[in-house]
Design a protein around this motif. Sequence first.
Motif, mmCIF file in Angstrom:
data_model
loop_
_atom_site.group_PDB
_atom_site.id
_atom_site.type_symbol
_atom_site.label_atom_id
_atom_site.label_comp_id
_atom_site.label_asym_id
_atom_site.label_seq_id
_atom_site.Cartn_x
_atom_site.Cartn_y
_atom_site.Cartn_z
ATOM 1 N N GLY A 389 -15.801 29.762 10.495
ATOM 2 C CA GLY A 389 -17.193 30.120 10.229
ATOM 3 C C GLY A 389 -17.863 30.639 11.489
ATOM 4 O O GLY A 389 -17.398 30.386 12.608
ATOM 5 N N HIS A 390 -18.964 31.352 11.308
ATOM 6 C CA HIS A 390 -19.671 31.969 12.442
ATOM 7 C C HIS A 390 -21.151 31.638 12.342
ATOM 8 O O HIS A 390 -21.797 31.920 11.323
ATOM 9 C CB HIS A 390 -19.465 33.479 12.419
ATOM 10 C CG HIS A 390 -20.165 34.220 13.515
ATOM 11 N ND1 HIS A 390 -19.826 34.087 14.846
ATOM 12 C CD2 HIS A 390 -21.201 35.097 13.486
ATOM 13 C CE1 HIS A 390 -20.616 34.856 15.582
ATOM 14 N NE2 HIS A 390 -21.457 35.471 14.778
ATOM 15 N N VAL A 391 -21.704 31.036 13.392
ATOM 16 C CA VAL A 391 -23.137 30.727 13.443
ATOM 17 C C VAL A 391 -23.877 31.986 13.900
ATOM 18 O O VAL A 391 -23.671 32.450 15.018
ATOM 19 C CB VAL A 391 -23.420 29.556 14.411
ATOM 20 C CG1 VAL A 391 -24.925 29.289 14.493
ATOM 21 C CG2 VAL A 391 -22.678 28.310 13.965
ATOM 22 N N MET A 403 -31.395 23.821 12.269
ATOM 23 C CA MET A 403 -30.593 24.336 11.162
ATOM 24 C C MET A 403 -29.729 25.487 11.701
ATOM 25 O O MET A 403 -30.249 26.436 12.278
ATOM 26 C CB MET A 403 -31.484 24.865 10.038
ATOM 27 C CG MET A 403 -32.566 23.901 9.600
ATOM 28 S SD MET A 403 -31.903 22.539 8.659
ATOM 29 C CE MET A 403 -31.279 23.415 7.249
ATOM 30 N N SER A 404 -28.416 25.363 11.517
ATOM 31 C CA SER A 404 -27.484 26.392 11.985
ATOM 32 C C SER A 404 -27.008 27.212 10.796
ATOM 33 O O SER A 404 -26.295 26.697 9.926
ATOM 34 C CB SER A 404 -26.290 25.741 12.700
ATOM 35 O OG SER A 404 -26.716 24.943 13.774
ATOM 36 N N PHE A 405 -27.418 28.481 10.747
ATOM 37 C CA PHE A 405 -27.030 29.368 9.649
ATOM 38 C C PHE A 405 -25.610 29.877 9.916
ATOM 39 O O PHE A 405 -25.311 30.360 11.014
ATOM 40 C CB PHE A 405 -27.995 30.538 9.533
ATOM 41 C CG PHE A 405 -29.324 30.171 8.939
ATOM 42 C CD1 PHE A 405 -29.696 30.626 7.686
ATOM 43 C CD2 PHE A 405 -30.206 29.358 9.629
ATOM 44 C CE1 PHE A 405 -30.916 30.287 7.129
ATOM 45 C CE2 PHE A 405 -31.429 29.004 9.082
ATOM 46 C CZ PHE A 405 -31.791 29.464 7.828
ATOM 47 N N VAL A 406 -24.758 29.798 8.909
ATOM 48 C CA VAL A 406 -23.350 30.100 9.115
ATOM 49 C C VAL A 406 -22.825 30.964 7.977
ATOM 50 O O VAL A 406 -23.249 30.831 6.835
ATOM 51 C CB VAL A 406 -22.528 28.782 9.230
ATOM 52 C CG1 VAL A 406 -22.617 27.972 7.948
ATOM 53 C CG2 VAL A 406 -21.091 29.052 9.579
ATOM 54 N N ARG A 407 -21.923 31.877 8.321
ATOM 55 C CA ARG A 407 -21.165 32.630 7.326
ATOM 56 C C ARG A 407 -19.713 32.178 7.408
ATOM 57 O O ARG A 407 -19.152 32.088 8.499
ATOM 58 C CB ARG A 407 -21.274 34.129 7.580
ATOM 59 C CG ARG A 407 -20.105 34.898 6.974
ATOM 60 C CD ARG A 407 -20.461 36.068 6.140
ATOM 61 N NE ARG A 407 -19.273 36.607 5.492
ATOM 62 C CZ ARG A 407 -19.098 37.864 5.162
ATOM 63 N NH1 ARG A 407 -20.041 38.732 5.400
ATOM 64 N NH2 ARG A 407 -18.004 38.265 4.564
ATOM 65 N N VAL A 408 -19.118 31.921 6.255
ATOM 66 C CA VAL A 408 -17.731 31.462 6.191
ATOM 67 C C VAL A 408 -16.815 32.670 5.981
ATOM 68 O O VAL A 408 -17.010 33.447 5.049
ATOM 69 C CB VAL A 408 -17.535 30.441 5.053
ATOM 70 C CG1 VAL A 408 -16.077 29.979 4.996
ATOM 71 C CG2 VAL A 408 -18.457 29.247 5.238
ATOM 72 N N GLN A 451 -19.559 33.204 1.778
ATOM 73 C CA GLN A 451 -20.887 32.694 1.494
ATOM 74 C C GLN A 451 -21.670 32.378 2.758
ATOM 75 O O GLN A 451 -21.102 32.183 3.842
ATOM 76 C CB GLN A 451 -20.790 31.457 0.593
ATOM 77 C CG GLN A 451 -20.231 31.793 -0.792
ATOM 78 C CD GLN A 451 -19.909 30.558 -1.603
ATOM 79 O OE1 GLN A 451 -19.923 29.445 -1.099
ATOM 80 N NE2 GLN A 451 -19.606 30.758 -2.870
ATOM 81 N N ILE A 452 -22.990 32.321 2.598
ATOM 82 C CA ILE A 452 -23.906 32.050 3.705
ATOM 83 C C ILE A 452 -24.701 30.798 3.378
ATOM 84 O O ILE A 452 -25.227 30.657 2.268
ATOM 85 C CB ILE A 452 -24.857 33.241 3.936
ATOM 86 C CG1 ILE A 452 -24.064 34.455 4.452
ATOM 87 C CG2 ILE A 452 -25.963 32.882 4.916
ATOM 88 C CD1 ILE A 452 -24.888 35.717 4.555
ATOM 89 N N ASP A 465 -21.807 31.086 18.039
ATOM 90 C CA ASP A 465 -20.681 30.148 18.149
ATOM 91 C C ASP A 465 -19.759 30.252 16.937
ATOM 92 O O ASP A 465 -20.192 30.597 15.832
ATOM 93 C CB ASP A 465 -21.187 28.716 18.291
ATOM 94 C CG ASP A 465 -21.717 28.424 19.686
ATOM 95 O OD1 ASP A 465 -21.609 29.326 20.548
ATOM 96 O OD2 ASP A 465 -22.246 27.325 19.913
ATOM 97 N N THR A 466 -18.485 29.931 17.165
ATOM 98 C CA THR A 466 -17.475 29.925 16.103
ATOM 99 C C THR A 466 -17.137 28.487 15.747
ATOM 100 O O THR A 466 -16.887 27.662 16.644
ATOM 101 C CB THR A 466 -16.200 30.663 16.562
ATOM 102 O OG1 THR A 466 -16.546 32.010 16.890
ATOM 103 C CG2 THR A 466 -15.147 30.681 15.466
ATOM 104 N N LEU A 467 -17.133 28.176 14.451
ATOM 105 C CA LEU A 467 -16.833 26.833 13.964
ATOM 106 C C LEU A 467 -15.489 26.848 13.235
ATOM 107 O O LEU A 467 -15.255 27.703 12.372
ATOM 108 C CB LEU A 467 -17.939 26.335 13.028
ATOM 109 C CG LEU A 467 -19.360 26.296 13.609
ATOM 110 C CD1 LEU A 467 -20.340 25.813 12.558
ATOM 111 C CD2 LEU A 467 -19.429 25.415 14.850
#
Length: 855
Positions: A389-391, A403-408, A451-452, A465-467
Amino acid sequence: MLLAAPLRGCRYGRRAFLSSSLPTVVKAATSSPATSFPQFKRFYADPAHDAKVEAIRNIGIIAHVDAGKTTTTERMLYYSGLSRHLGNVQDGNTMTDFLPMERERGITIQSAAVTFLWPPQQNLAPGQHPKSINLIDTPGHQDFRYEVDRCLPILDGAVCILDAVKGVETHTERVWESAQLSKIPRLIFVNKLDRDGASFKRSCLEVASRLRTYPLICQIPWWNKDEFVGVIDVINLVGMKFSSTGQLSLVSEETIGKEFPALRAEMDKARLALIETLSEHDDAVMEEFLELEKDVPTASIKRAIRKLIMDGEAKFSPIFAGASLKNIGVQPLLDGVIDYLPSPLDRPEVEVIQGKKTMPLSQLLTLQDKKKKNHGHHAHPQSALTTVGHVFKVVDDPRRGMMSFVRVYHGALNRSNHLYNSNMNSFEKAQALLHVSAKDYQDLQTLGTGQIGALMGLKQARTGDTLLTFPGSHNPKAPEQFRAVHIKTLDTPPAVAFISIEPYTKTASEKIEEALSKLSREDPSIRWSKDEKTDQLILSGMGLLHLEIAQHRLLTHYKIDRDTAIWGDIQVEYSECLLSPVSPQRAVFDRPMRGENGKAACTATLVPLEEHHKHESLLESCIERDGNIIHINIPLPSSTEDYDSLPFDTEVVRQQLLNGVIAGLSRGPRRNCPVRKTHVTITFDPETDFFGANLTTGGHITNAALQAVRACLKEAHAAGGVGILEPFTNVTIHCPEEASHAIQHDLVSARGGAVLEVRRPEEDEAAEAEFVAEGGGIDLGRVYVPPDPYDSIQSLRGDKKGGVVRMLEIVGKAPLKEMMKYDSQLRSMTGGRHSLQLDPGEFELVTGPREKMIG
């Protein structure tokens, strides 16, 4: 004439057009937004299934300020059923502009994410399901361009909105260029066609000439004399007429032919022009065109358009028409989003960086699978990568905290996952996983591929950041091969303005520092620093408005009492640079840190960036940061075969050295300003600079790099080799011809700027024709555009006849400091008949009297 039967290719259905009721797309909007959340829960239930991913559209709204982005977004939410009322920017009741400052100023300040379904379920045939649109409404003001740029890479498509009165504006070109860098497929929506002076024709021609993309006219405006009443869908051959309340009715091509023969002829002409263009680039359409001419099937046209724009090169762009404030054209625009913009499955896969290597994500996963096969049943169960995922955004919510918005991009995030942040080299666990709808959130159990969503409670995650997640939930540990895996992040642009804050007490200083840390985590383009000698805090940003908003947020959101500190005026941020190369400086740092002894060393070499470019090209390992190029050199000892044999992790040491260099360049020796336009080489020799794992700690390595850089800067300053850089802005002024000479003189003599070009409309047309003749642009003569209802009127463009003012365009550059309040000065010279556009320029060396004035 209202139709009682559905028309070719339309999604609105029979019930939408009974004269006794509103369209179903409007009726759907009367449902409560809360009832739509269970739909998303069901939609998110099976994230790994390709059918679910294909039904996702991650899109952004991009445009110049005041083009109508937020108004268009509000109509999308209303017609989808997510919102119960039509919000308006002027009334301060929009769903996506929910910050008090946004509603007060009537502009978008921070991007807002919202998810809705389209088309409404009641308009679909049995067995069909709506698509899920994750929409991000972005700011249009140039001060918030970083906010736009950090959102674009996670999008799969975008809608670019134009003001039909102003056409393609300067910031429109800039955000278009940013979308081009990310190869994002785009649609264009020509908005505000109801306004006086609106021109669909001119807007489309400017799309071709200024955005360098061939316009595919999918709709033409429907004018009743000079009133804009609807749009003509040239693909489905249907008219869409909108009442003053936004009620939509379809008008068949037969009815249009009987009642509006000229409009019917233009509709046929537009369809034929579109098919001819598509046939030149699609063999299937060519075959059908040779057989059927303008009667090529709708499905074939849509397939060809989608195919042409899918690569994101924007050689072609579908054009839609409307007026969002008057509720015209938004529903068919949403249909265009579904028909033409890609799902995550249609996009090129994301690239990841592993150490020094950049590769597609699938290649990394393939390498992982090979290692599994080689190790067989001996493979460690945690040595697999399950989620990437990417923040892309961090927001401090007043009720929920960070709140950290992330795309998977791969796998699925679960709320119970231990998340490995490869940028911070640490694990975290989110308190909740949320679906986002502007300022409203809903709990989710899983967030799937494409999804976001938002993660609540991450204490370290920052923008970019990368998760990662790995199998197993106990004693989390990142496998060695994945510790340096991350998605490339956007470089933060250098600050151009600052404001000083001087707290009265230590308690006030600590509270302000805590707030500044949170604020800069939210927006990385906001930086802050502290002078340890005077305790003065410096808050830096991208411009006047950007810092005004930041200051307001400190006082209101973070509850900082204005009376606890002295707040300076917003000023331009100067920088420093080297005027000549500096001899290498070796630094040894051997002071105790946190009560522990240690020792590390390194050598720094600083050269002006221009000087370095003259002699050698940049190495692949170089890093660009804040206008500087940094090269970390770790030579391999002759006795060592490879870097894996060294007694330390080279990637970790590189990052520690980089941190030291960045800290060393943050303050120059002349004015305590950041150092820019410098090429830095740091050499860390394992044989002479590393003193064992017990002595050479990360803190000692960072401080050694910091001291080496500062030693170079100190030597340069002693030799008079440090100059001052000043931020310049690119200036575009539209003004009457009679005021142009006074403006040019003022820009050069009084403001220290330069005039680069003075343009006249006829010269622009001649230059464009010459550019096209050389094969560098689009031949406007081949571009089909429908006529405007007032083609005979050329306001502000013709010769000086009948009292029409002849306008010129002055293009130049000037110091940002002189331009911050220049609009009021122009008003006195033009009588208010001007427009001023300022765009970010470069930092330029200050010389002569201006250098003495600055000091």
